[in-house]
Design a protein around this motif. Structure first.
Motif, PDB file in Angstrom:
ATOM      1  N   LEU A  93      43.438  39.217  31.432  1.00  0.00           N
ATOM      2  CA  LEU A  93      42.505  38.298  32.110  1.00  0.00           C
ATOM      3  C   LEU A  93      43.193  37.583  33.270  1.00  0.00           C
ATOM      4  CD1 LEU A  93      40.604  36.690  29.085  1.00  0.00           C
ATOM      5  CD2 LEU A  93      39.922  38.634  30.513  1.00  0.00           C
ATOM      6  N   MET A  94      44.412  37.107  33.029  1.00  0.00           N
ATOM      7  CA  MET A  94      45.132  36.406  34.097  1.00  0.00           C
ATOM      8  C   MET A  94      45.512  37.372  35.220  1.00  0.00           C
ATOM      9  SD  MET A  94      47.518  33.552  32.272  1.00  0.00           S
ATOM     10  CE  MET A  94      48.284  34.634  31.083  1.00  0.00           C
ATOM     11  N   ALA A  95      45.892  38.597  34.837  1.00  0.00           N
ATOM     12  CA  ALA A  95      46.321  39.581  35.840  1.00  0.00           C
ATOM     13  C   ALA A  95      45.201  39.853  36.838  1.00  0.00           C
ATOM     14  CB  ALA A  95      46.765  40.873  35.165  1.00  0.00           C
ATOM     15  N   PHE A  96      43.977  39.973  36.334  1.00  0.00           N
ATOM     16  CA  PHE A  96      42.857  40.199  37.256  1.00  0.00           C
ATOM     17  C   PHE A  96      42.708  39.035  38.229  1.00  0.00           C
ATOM     18  CE2 PHE A  96      40.968  43.683  34.616  1.00  0.00           C
ATOM     19  CZ  PHE A  96      40.739  44.562  35.650  1.00  0.00           C
ATOM     20  N   LYS A  97      42.803  37.826  37.681  1.00  0.00           N
ATOM     21  CA  LYS A  97      42.596  36.655  38.543  1.00  0.00           C
ATOM     22  C   LYS A  97      43.691  36.556  39.613  1.00  0.00           C
ATOM     23  CE  LYS A  97      41.316  31.848  38.479  1.00  0.00           C
ATOM     24  NZ  LYS A  97      40.146  31.101  38.005  1.00  0.00           N
ATOM     25  N   VAL A  98      44.918  36.768  39.191  1.00  0.00           N
ATOM     26  CA  VAL A  98      46.033  36.697  40.149  1.00  0.00           C
ATOM     27  C   VAL A  98      45.905  37.837  41.165  1.00  0.00           C
ATOM     28  CG1 VAL A  98      48.538  36.831  40.423  1.00  0.00           C
ATOM     29  CG2 VAL A  98      47.564  35.598  38.473  1.00  0.00           C
ATOM     30  N   ALA A  99      45.669  39.051  40.659  1.00  0.00           N
ATOM     31  CA  ALA A  99      45.602  40.226  41.532  1.00  0.00           C
ATOM     32  C   ALA A  99      44.519  40.064  42.591  1.00  0.00           C
ATOM     33  CB  ALA A  99      45.342  41.481  40.693  1.00  0.00           C
ATOM     34  N   GLU A 100      43.365  39.565  42.166  1.00  0.00           N
ATOM     35  CA  GLU A 100      42.252  39.448  43.107  1.00  0.00           C
ATOM     36  C   GLU A 100      42.432  38.273  44.069  1.00  0.00           C
ATOM     37  OE1 GLU A 100      38.622  39.658  40.797  1.00  0.00           O
ATOM     38  OE2 GLU A 100      39.154  41.657  40.036  1.00  0.00           O
ATOM     39  N   THR A 101      43.299  37.335  43.720  1.00  0.00           N
ATOM     40  CA  THR A 101      43.578  36.236  44.643  1.00  0.00           C
ATOM     41  C   THR A 101      44.524  36.684  45.753  1.00  0.00           C
ATOM     42  OG1 THR A 101      43.350  34.713  42.784  1.00  0.00           O
ATOM     43  CG2 THR A 101      44.360  33.824  44.779  1.00  0.00           C
ATOM     44  N   VAL A 102      45.535  37.469  45.393  1.00  0.00           N
ATOM     45  CA  VAL A 102      46.539  37.846  46.403  1.00  0.00           C
ATOM     46  C   VAL A 102      46.389  39.294  46.882  1.00  0.00           C
ATOM     47  CG1 VAL A 102      48.228  36.123  45.702  1.00  0.00           C
ATOM     48  CG2 VAL A 102      48.240  38.359  44.585  1.00  0.00           C
ATOM     49  N   ASP A 129      33.790  34.348  32.120  1.00  0.00           N
ATOM     50  CA  ASP A 129      33.084  34.455  33.406  1.00  0.00           C
ATOM     51  C   ASP A 129      33.388  33.263  34.315  1.00  0.00           C
ATOM     52  OD1 ASP A 129      32.035  36.790  32.495  1.00  0.00           O
ATOM     53  OD2 ASP A 129      30.040  35.986  32.048  1.00  0.00           O
ATOM     54  N   GLU A 130      33.505  32.090  33.709  1.00  0.00           N
ATOM     55  CA  GLU A 130      33.848  30.904  34.509  1.00  0.00           C
ATOM     56  C   GLU A 130      35.262  31.002  35.058  1.00  0.00           C
ATOM     57  OE1 GLU A 130      33.350  27.245  32.349  1.00  0.00           O
ATOM     58  OE2 GLU A 130      31.201  27.602  32.088  1.00  0.00           O
ATOM     59  N   PHE A 131      36.154  31.478  34.193  1.00  0.00           N
ATOM     60  CA  PHE A 131      37.565  31.612  34.589  1.00  0.00           C
ATOM     61  C   PHE A 131      37.749  32.737  35.614  1.00  0.00           C
ATOM     62  CE2 PHE A 131      41.662  33.820  33.723  1.00  0.00           C
ATOM     63  CZ  PHE A 131      42.531  32.824  34.139  1.00  0.00           C
ATOM     64  N   LEU A 132      37.015  33.824  35.409  1.00  0.00           N
ATOM     65  CA  LEU A 132      37.181  35.019  36.239  1.00  0.00           C
ATOM     66  C   LEU A 132      35.834  35.431  36.826  1.00  0.00           C
ATOM     67  CD1 LEU A 132      39.249  37.272  37.074  1.00  0.00           C
ATOM     68  CD2 LEU A 132      38.504  38.522  35.049  1.00  0.00           C
ATOM     69  N   TYR A 147      50.528  29.214  30.410  1.00  0.00           N
ATOM     70  CA  TYR A 147      51.357  30.256  31.038  1.00  0.00           C
ATOM     71  C   TYR A 147      51.816  29.797  32.419  1.00  0.00           C
ATOM     72  CZ  TYR A 147      49.552  33.538  27.497  1.00  0.00           C
ATOM     73  OH  TYR A 147      49.233  34.181  26.333  1.00  0.00           O
ATOM     74  N   SER A 148      52.017  28.491  32.568  1.00  0.00           N
ATOM     75  CA  SER A 148      52.338  27.977  33.900  1.00  0.00           C
ATOM     76  C   SER A 148      53.778  28.289  34.317  1.00  0.00           C
ATOM     77  CB  SER A 148      52.097  26.472  33.955  1.00  0.00           C
ATOM     78  OG  SER A 148      52.904  25.835  32.997  1.00  0.00           O
ATOM     79  N   ARG A 149      54.575  28.788  33.383  1.00  0.00           N
ATOM     80  CA  ARG A 149      55.941  29.195  33.743  1.00  0.00           C
ATOM     81  C   ARG A 149      56.068  30.707  33.639  1.00  0.00           C
ATOM     82  NH1 ARG A 149      60.056  25.745  33.914  1.00  0.00           N
ATOM     83  NH2 ARG A 149      61.476  27.215  32.927  1.00  0.00           N
ATOM     84  N   MET A 150      56.754  31.272  34.590  1.00  0.00           N
ATOM     85  CA  MET A 150      56.905  32.736  34.595  1.00  0.00           C
ATOM     86  C   MET A 150      57.992  33.182  33.624  1.00  0.00           C
ATOM     87  SD  MET A 150      56.501  33.237  38.696  1.00  0.00           S
ATOM     88  CE  MET A 150      56.646  35.013  38.743  1.00  0.00           C
ATOM     89  N   ILE A 151      58.921  32.235  33.316  1.00  0.00           N
ATOM     90  CA  ILE A 151      59.874  32.478  32.230  1.00  0.00           C
ATOM     91  C   ILE A 151      59.561  31.462  31.142  1.00  0.00           C
ATOM     92  CG2 ILE A 151      62.299  32.445  31.511  1.00  0.00           C
ATOM     93  CD1 ILE A 151      63.100  33.258  34.290  1.00  0.00           C
ATOM     94  N   GLU A 152      59.185  31.958  29.981  1.00  0.00           N
ATOM     95  CA  GLU A 152      58.917  31.049  28.868  1.00  0.00           C
ATOM     96  C   GLU A 152      60.248  30.734  28.190  1.00  0.00           C
ATOM     97  OE1 GLU A 152      56.054  32.321  25.661  1.00  0.00           O
ATOM     98  OE2 GLU A 152      57.721  31.571  24.445  1.00  0.00           O
ATOM     99  N   THR A 153      60.534  29.435  28.028  1.00  0.00           N
ATOM    100  CA  THR A 153      61.798  29.073  27.386  1.00  0.00           C
ATOM    101  C   THR A 153      61.532  28.514  25.995  1.00  0.00           C
ATOM    102  OG1 THR A 153      61.642  26.962  28.546  1.00  0.00           O
ATOM    103  CG2 THR A 153      63.084  28.633  29.502  1.00  0.00           C
TER     104      THR A 153
END
Lengths: 395, 311
Positions: free
Chosen positions: A152-161, A190-193, A253-259
Motif C-alpha cells: 500500500l505504501m509502495a503505491f503511494k510513494v511510487a505514484e508521488t515520485v 481509498d482515503e490513504f491511496l 514507518y516514518s524511518r527507513m531504518i527501523e531500530t
C-alpha cells in the motif's frame, strides 16, 4: 475520516500481498507463475473470479512479457501490479529499466529466492539485490504485516515520485507461512491511496506525444539526473507516507531504518527482511545476558537511507552486517553499501560482514548469539579477525 | 496543404495526413509509407507501440515526434506484450477500444522484432485475444542495425552477416512464413499487404479495425538501403513482389482464405522480375534463382489450394 478497525486475517505472506493489491484497487495485473510467488497471482485470480475485485488480468507467456504488459498498462494510465521471484525477476531485468526510465509507478512483489544453478527455491536476497541499479525502489518486509503495509505504501510513494517500487518478502519463511495480518477496511485504504493521477496518459490525444524516444548525448544525461533526483525526493516522501500510515493505522514507518534497542547499544546487527525478526528476538535474550546490543533493519534499500545509517553508526562501536546475499569478487551487498555510506563521515565503527542463510539455510537465535560473542571479542580487541565471514560454511 | 473538397471526394484513400514531413527515413523507405497509410486509415486517436527498429528513428528523436498520434517506444521483443497491457489498461478505465469509434492500439514492428525476437510476445498477444492490431513491416532483414539477416530474409539474399563471398553465399534458408504461424493461432483476421497497393492496405486496416480481437497484417516494405536497390524503384519492387507471387496478397478471415491479387487471371511473373534492381541478389546463379522459383511456386500453389478449399 472513518474510524480504523482492522480486519484481522490469518494469511500467508503471499496472500497478504494479494489482499494488498486488491485493496490498492490495482486495475491491471499481468503475471506469470513461478515458485514461490505463484499463490499471489492465484489469489488475485480468485478475487476476480469471485467478483471481489475488478481487475484486468493478463496471464502472459513469460515474466519478461509480464513486466512489458505492466509497462504498457501503466503508460496507458492504469494502476499496474505484478509479482515474481528469482529467475523470473532476472528475466524481467531489461524491462525494469524500461519502467523506471519511462517513470511508471508500477509496484511488484518479489519473493526472494536464491538463483540457480544449483536449483533452489529457498530464501536468499541475491535476486532482488541484483536489480539494485535498475532505478526501482526496494522495500524489504520482515513479516506478513509488512508485506501488506509495504504494498500500500509502495503505491503511494511510487505514484508521488513516478518511480516503480518492489516490495520484497522471503521465500517460504514469509510467502508460505501463515500469520495474523491486520488489514485495512477498503474505504480507509481509498482515503490513504486515492486513484492514480498519471504523469502522462497514452489515451489522451489532445496533444500527441511520444515516450521513450531516442535521446541524443545532448539530452540523455539529464534524463538520468532527473531519475536520480526522484530517488532523493522519494526519501522525503517515504518518510512522510510512513508517518501518515502510522497516524492512520498505528504502524509507524516514518524511518527507513527501523531500530530496535539501539539507543545504548555497544554494537548492532544490521540486516534486511525476515531474518531481522530472529535477530530482534535474539537481542532480547542477549540483553538479559548482559550484552548491550540492538537491531537495525533496513526497510528501504533503494533509495538508500544513508543519513539514518550515519545517525546509527555515530552511537555504536561496531556493526555486524548480516547479508543473505553475496556479490562475487567482493562481499555482502548491504555490507558494501553501508561501508560506502560511512566512509566520508566521522562515524567509523568496526564493521564486520556475516554471510548467512544463503539458499534458505536456517538462521536461528543461537546463530545470532554466536555472532554476538564474536563481535564482542573483536570490539574488545579493537580489530577485525576477518572482514567477511562465511558464517554457515561447513568446515 | 489544404486539399479542396471536390478533390477529396475523388480520392479513394483519406486525404488527411497524420505523419509529418521532416521524418528521418532514408529515401525510398517502404516502412515510412506504411506508417503514413496506417495513420490515414486510423487517424490520431491511435496509440502506437514501436520496438527497436527503423521506425524508432523515423518517428523522431526526443523531443520531436513525426506522428500525429501517441507513441510508446518499447524494448525489441515486447511489442505483443506492451499492446496487451495498453489494451488491458484502457478496458480497465472503461475506454472503448477498436471498432469505428474506439481507440486503435497498434503494434508496429519490423520483421526481426516480429519473426525472431518478438515472436513469443506476438504469440501471447494473439492467443489471448487482445483488441489491437499488430503490423509487421517486412523489409526482410535487420535494417536499423545495418542489414543483418532475419528469419524473414529470403533465400540467396546478401546481408552483412550472410554475405555472398568468392565461394559461397550464406543465406540458404527460405523466408519464414510468419503469417502462417499467426494463422495457426486462429485469430479472426490476418492479411498480407504491400506499400505498392495502398488502397488494398487501407481496406485491410479498416477491416482489422472493425473486427474484434487481435488482427495481424504483414506489410511488404522495400528497403533500398538494405536491398541495394535504386531509391526510386521501391514501389516497383513492392509491386513485382506481388506480381511474381513472391509475396502474394491474401486475407484470412474467420477460417476463410481469400487471395486478393491485382490481376487475378494473370499467371505470376517469373521471380527474376522481382530480383532485378536488387544488389542483394547479384550473387545468385541460375540454379539459385531456380531454387527460389521452386519455393515461390510451391507456396503459391499451397495458398491457391487453401483459398480453394477454405475460400
Amino acid at each position: 475520516m472513518a474510524e480504523y478497525k482492522p480486519i484481522k486475517k490469518v494469511v500467508s505472506g503471499n496472500y497478504a500481498a494479494a489482499y494488498a493489491a486488491k485493496d490498492a484497487r490495482v486495475q491491471v495485473v499481468a503475471a506469470y507463475p513461478i515458485t514461490p510467488q505463484t499463490s499471489i497471482i492465484e489469489k488475485i485470480a480468485e478475487f476476480i473470479a469471485d467478483g471481489e475485485a475488478n481487475i484486468q488480468y493478463v496471464p502472459v507467456e513469460s515474466e519478461h512479457s509480464a513486466m512489458a504488459a505492466c509497462i504498457g498498462a501503466s503508460a496507458a494510465g492504469a494502476r499496474a501490479f505484478t509479482a515474481t521471484s528469482a529467475q523470473g525477476l532476472a528475466l524481467m531485468h531489461e524491462m525494469l529499466h524500461w519502467a523506471s526510465g519511462a517513470r511508471l509507478p508500477i509496484v511488484m512483489v518479489d519473493v526472494n529466492r536464491a538463483m540457480a544453478p544449483p536449483w533452489s527455491v529457498w530464501d536468499d536476497q541475491t535476486d532482488s539485490l541484483a536489480q539494485r541499479d535498475t532505478g526501482w525502489m526496494q522495500f524489504y518486509a520482515e513479516n506478513n504485516q509488512e508485506v501488506y503495509d509495504g504494498v500500500l505504501m509502495a503505491f503511494k510513494v511510487a505514484e508521488t515520485v513516478n518511480v516503480p517500487a518492489m516490495v520484497i518478502e522471503s521465500a517460504f519463511i514469509l510467502s508460505h507461512t501463515y500469520d495474523v495480518v491486520e488489514m485495512i477496511p477498503q474505504e480507509l485504504v481509498d482515503e490513504f491511496l486515492p486513484p492514480r493521477e498519471p504523469l502522462y496518459d497514452l489515451a489522451n490525444f489532445e496533444k500527441p506525444f511520444s515516450v521513450g524516444a531516442l535521446a541524443t548525448p545532448a539530452d540523455y544525461y539529464e534524463f538520468r539526473y532527473k531519475l536520480a533526483k526522484a530517488h532523493e525526493e522519494a526519501k522525503k516522501v517515504i518518510r512522510e507516507v510512513g508517518r501518515e500510515f502510522g497516524e492512520r493505522f498505528g504502524r509507524d514507518y516514518s524511518r527507513m531504518i527501523e531500530t530496535y534497542r539501539t539507543d545504548d547499544a555497544d554494537f548492532v546487527f544490521l540486516g534486511m527482511g525476515s531474518l531481522m525478526g530472529t535477530v530482534k528476538q535474539a537481542v532480547d535474550l542477549l540483553r538479559e545476558e548482559g550484552y548491550r546490543v540492538g537491531a537495525a533493519k533496513v526497510l528501504w534499500f533503494r533509495p538508500f537511507p544513508g543519513e539514518e545509517l550515519y545517525e546509527l553508526a555515530k552511537g555504536v562501536e561496531g556493526i555486524a552486517v548480516l547479508d543473505r546475499n553475496f556479490s562475487f569478487g567482493q562481499e555482502g551487498i548491504l555490507f558494501n553499501e553501508a561501508k560506502g555510506v560511512l566512509y566520508n563521515t566521522k562515524a567509523r565503527p568496526l564493521m564486520k560482514n556475516y554471510i548467512v542463510g544463503l539458499g534458505g539455510r536456517d538462521f536461528t537465535v543461537s546463530d545470532v548469539r554466536k555472532i554476538a560473542e564474536n563481535m564482542k571479542a573483536i570490539i574488545e580487541k579493537g580489530e577485525l579477525d576477518v572482514e567477511v565471514d562465511w558464517y554457515h560454511l561447513k568446515r | 496543404m489544404e486539399i479542396p473538397e471536390n478533390v477529396k471526394k475523388r480520392l479513394s484513400i483519406p486525404a488527411e495526413e497524420h505523419f509529418y514531413a521532416g521524418h528521418t527515413a532514408c529515401q525510398g523507405c517502404g516502412a515510412s509509407l506504411g506508417l503514413r497509410y496506417v495513420l490515414k486509415a486510423y487517424g490520431k486517436r491511435t496509440i502506437f507501440a514501436i520496438p527497436a527498429c527503423c521506425s524508432t528513428i523515423i518517428t523522431g528523436a526526443w523531443p520531436y515526434s513525426t506522428l500525429d498520434a501517441n507513441l510508446f517506444h518499447t524494448a525489441f521483443e515486447t511489442t505483443g506484450a506492451v499492446i496487451s497491457g495498453i489494451e488491458a489498461a484502457l478496458k480497465a478505465r472503461g475506454i472503448k477500444v477498436k471498432g469505428e469509434d474506439g481507440v486503435m492500439i497498434i503494434g508496429w514492428a519490423g520483421d526481426g522484432g516480429t519473426a525472431d525476437i518478438g515472436l513469443q510476445a506476438l504469440s501471447g498477444f494473439l492467443e489471448r485475444g487482445h483488441d489491437a492490431v499488430y503490423i509487421m513491416y517486412d523489409n526482410e532483414a535487420y535494417m536499423n542495425t545495418g542489414i543483418q539477416r532475419s528469419s524473414s530474409t529470403p533465400y540467396g539474399a546478401w546481408t552483412t552477416n550472410t554475405p555472398g563471398g568468392k565461394k559461397h553465399f550464406l543465406e540458404k534458408r527460405h523466408k519464414k512464413k510468419v503469417i502462417d504461424i499467426v494463422i495457426a493461432h486462429e485469430i479472426p483476421y490476418a492479411a498480407t499487404a504491400s506499400v505498392a497497393y495502398p488502397e488494398d492496405f487501407i481496406k485491410k486496416l479498416k477491416k482489422a479495425q472493425k473486427t474484434p480481437g487481435p488482427s495481424f497484417i504483414q506489410l511488404f516494405a522495400p528497403c533500398p538501403t538494405g536491398w541495394r536497390s535504386p531509391t526510386d524503384k521501391s514501389i516497383e519492387l513492392a509491386r513485382l513482389a506481388v506480381q511474381t507471387a513472391y509475396f502474394p496478397l491474401f486475407e484470412y478471415e474467420n477460417g476463410k482464405y481469400r487471395i486478393n491479387m491485382p490481376n487475378p487471371k494473370n499467371e505470376p511473373k517469373p521471380i527474376e522480375e522481382f530480383l532485378k534492381f536488387q544488389g542483394r541478389f547479384k550473387y545468385m546463379t541460375r540454379e539459385d534463382v531456380e531454387v527460389l522459383q521452386q519455393w515461390v511456386n510451391h507456396e503459391w500453389e499451397k495458398l491457391k489450394k487453401l483459398a480453394e478449399v477454405f475460400g
